[in-house]
Scaffold this motif. Structure first.
Motif, mmCIF file in Angstrom:
data_model
loop_
_atom_site.group_PDB
_atom_site.id
_atom_site.type_symbol
_atom_site.label_atom_id
_atom_site.label_comp_id
_atom_site.label_asym_id
_atom_site.label_seq_id
_atom_site.Cartn_x
_atom_site.Cartn_y
_atom_site.Cartn_z
ATOM 1 N N MET A 118 0.770 -1.121 0.130
ATOM 2 C CA MET A 118 -0.077 -0.085 0.008
ATOM 3 C C MET A 118 0.876 1.217 0.000
ATOM 4 S SD MET A 118 -3.103 -1.041 2.426
ATOM 5 C CE MET A 118 -1.969 -1.641 3.953
ATOM 6 N N GLY A 119 2.264 1.147 -0.016
ATOM 7 C CA GLY A 119 3.033 2.227 -0.127
ATOM 8 C C GLY A 119 3.377 2.903 1.256
ATOM 9 N N GLU A 120 2.972 2.212 2.402
ATOM 10 C CA GLU A 120 3.543 2.412 3.549
ATOM 11 C C GLU A 120 4.739 2.131 3.853
ATOM 12 O OE1 GLU A 120 -1.034 1.525 5.388
ATOM 13 O OE2 GLU A 120 0.550 0.170 5.691
ATOM 14 N N LEU A 121 5.301 3.121 4.594
ATOM 15 C CA LEU A 121 6.927 2.913 4.973
ATOM 16 C C LEU A 121 7.129 2.310 6.395
ATOM 17 C CD1 LEU A 121 8.109 6.200 3.685
ATOM 18 C CD2 LEU A 121 8.048 4.263 2.476
ATOM 19 N N LEU A 122 7.948 1.400 6.704
ATOM 20 C CA LEU A 122 8.075 0.848 7.821
ATOM 21 C C LEU A 122 9.531 1.026 8.332
ATOM 22 C CD1 LEU A 122 6.620 -2.680 6.616
ATOM 23 C CD2 LEU A 122 5.340 -1.011 7.699
ATOM 24 N N PHE A 123 9.544 1.329 9.565
ATOM 25 C CA PHE A 123 10.903 1.588 10.475
ATOM 26 C C PHE A 123 10.824 0.865 11.640
ATOM 27 C CE2 PHE A 123 10.195 4.944 7.636
ATOM 28 C CZ PHE A 123 11.342 5.636 7.118
ATOM 29 N N GLY A 124 11.996 0.279 11.966
ATOM 30 C CA GLY A 124 12.145 -0.422 13.358
ATOM 31 C C GLY A 124 12.361 0.514 14.380
ATOM 32 N N GLY A 159 11.055 -4.105 19.778
ATOM 33 C CA GLY A 159 10.329 -4.703 18.328
ATOM 34 C C GLY A 159 9.137 -3.734 18.105
ATOM 35 N N ALA A 160 9.041 -2.720 18.313
ATOM 36 C CA ALA A 160 8.008 -1.844 18.083
ATOM 37 C C ALA A 160 8.322 -1.395 16.334
ATOM 38 C CB ALA A 160 7.881 -0.602 18.777
ATOM 39 N N THR A 161 7.318 -0.888 15.703
ATOM 40 C CA THR A 161 7.444 -0.419 14.330
ATOM 41 C C THR A 161 6.764 0.929 14.220
ATOM 42 O OG1 THR A 161 7.285 -2.685 13.775
ATOM 43 C CG2 THR A 161 6.809 -1.108 11.819
ATOM 44 N N LEU A 162 7.251 1.718 13.280
ATOM 45 C CA LEU A 162 6.845 2.991 12.892
ATOM 46 C C LEU A 162 6.279 2.886 11.150
ATOM 47 C CD1 LEU A 162 6.095 6.093 13.083
ATOM 48 C CD2 LEU A 162 8.485 6.278 12.435
ATOM 49 N N VAL A 163 5.049 3.149 11.294
ATOM 50 C CA VAL A 163 4.486 2.842 10.026
ATOM 51 C C VAL A 163 4.340 4.324 9.446
ATOM 52 C CG1 VAL A 163 2.653 1.815 8.693
ATOM 53 C CG2 VAL A 163 3.512 0.564 10.726
ATOM 54 N N LEU A 164 4.492 4.712 8.421
ATOM 55 C CA LEU A 164 4.513 6.035 7.798
ATOM 56 C C LEU A 164 3.101 5.895 6.749
ATOM 57 C CD1 LEU A 164 7.862 7.909 7.656
ATOM 58 C CD2 LEU A 164 5.943 7.761 9.437
ATOM 59 N N LEU A 165 1.869 6.342 6.874
ATOM 60 C CA LEU A 165 0.969 6.261 5.937
ATOM 61 C C LEU A 165 0.823 7.399 4.985
ATOM 62 C CD1 LEU A 165 -1.694 5.465 8.827
ATOM 63 C CD2 LEU A 165 -0.240 3.603 7.541
ATOM 64 N N PRO A 166 0.828 6.909 3.598
ATOM 65 C CA PRO A 166 0.504 8.374 2.739
ATOM 66 C C PRO A 166 -0.946 8.635 2.860
ATOM 67 C CG PRO A 166 1.193 6.216 1.637
ATOM 68 C CD PRO A 166 1.071 5.906 3.046
ATOM 69 N N ARG A 167 -0.955 9.842 3.283
ATOM 70 C CA ARG A 167 -2.301 10.778 3.600
ATOM 71 C C ARG A 167 -2.292 12.184 2.889
ATOM 72 N NH1 ARG A 167 -3.238 6.176 4.311
ATOM 73 N NH2 ARG A 167 -4.127 5.151 6.209
ATOM 74 N N GLU A 168 -3.396 12.570 2.846
ATOM 75 C CA GLU A 168 -3.664 14.149 2.439
ATOM 76 C C GLU A 168 -3.357 15.051 3.452
ATOM 77 O OE1 GLU A 168 -7.267 14.946 0.584
ATOM 78 O OE2 GLU A 168 -7.303 13.157 -0.520
ATOM 79 N N ALA A 169 -2.595 16.243 3.117
ATOM 80 C CA ALA A 169 -2.573 17.149 4.026
ATOM 81 C C ALA A 169 -3.495 17.421 5.039
ATOM 82 C CB ALA A 169 -1.815 18.377 3.598
ATOM 83 N N GLY A 170 -3.255 17.734 6.368
ATOM 84 C CA GLY A 170 -4.255 17.888 7.233
ATOM 85 C C GLY A 170 -4.640 16.800 7.911
#
Length: 126
Positions: A38-44, A48-59
């Motif tokens: 889905m184009g989400e970026l995953l960071f460690g 063991g937690a994960t940061l997920v950056l979700l493509p979204r509109e501004a605001g």
């Protein structure tokens, strides 16, 4: 299984995934683990937690602190992040005042900064 022992994923909205990837991987130094279909970026993250950056509109960003890292040496962390180009927020409010970027309340010392999309991030110590 208990939720208390499960690793978590923190999800933050971003408008530009390339810019966000550069900030989180290169400026903050988080290990990039890839992206999903889905184009989400995953960071460690620690524990063991994960940061997920979700493509979204501004605001879609929250004005409140979205994520905070507990660090051992707050001043050293601030200096290191500033050296990488992070700009810390300073506040002079009735219930929150920063001195050298740090606010202290109830034994917690914290400093805040924004990611390129305006998500509020924090480093803190007790």
């Amino acid at each position: 299984m208990s939720l208390a022992t499960c690793p978590i994923a923190t999800m933050l909205p971003v408008t530009d995934t390339d810019r966000a990837k550069d900030f989180y991987a290169n400026t903050l130094g988080l290990p990039f683990e890839g992206s999903d279909p889905m184009g989400e970026l995953l960071f460690g993250l620690g524990g063991g937690a994960t940061l997920v950056l979700l493509p979204r509109e501004a605001g879609t960003q929250s004005a409140s602190t979205a994520m905070s890292w507990k660090v051992d040496d707050l001043e050293a962390e601030i200096a290191e992040l500033e050296g990488r180009g992070v700009v810390f927020e300073d506040y002079d409010l009735p219930d929150l005042k920063t001195v050298n970027h740090i606010a202290e309340t109830d034994g917690v010392r914290a400093a805040w900064f924004l990611d390129p999309d305006g998500n509020v991030l924090c480093v803190h110590t007790r």
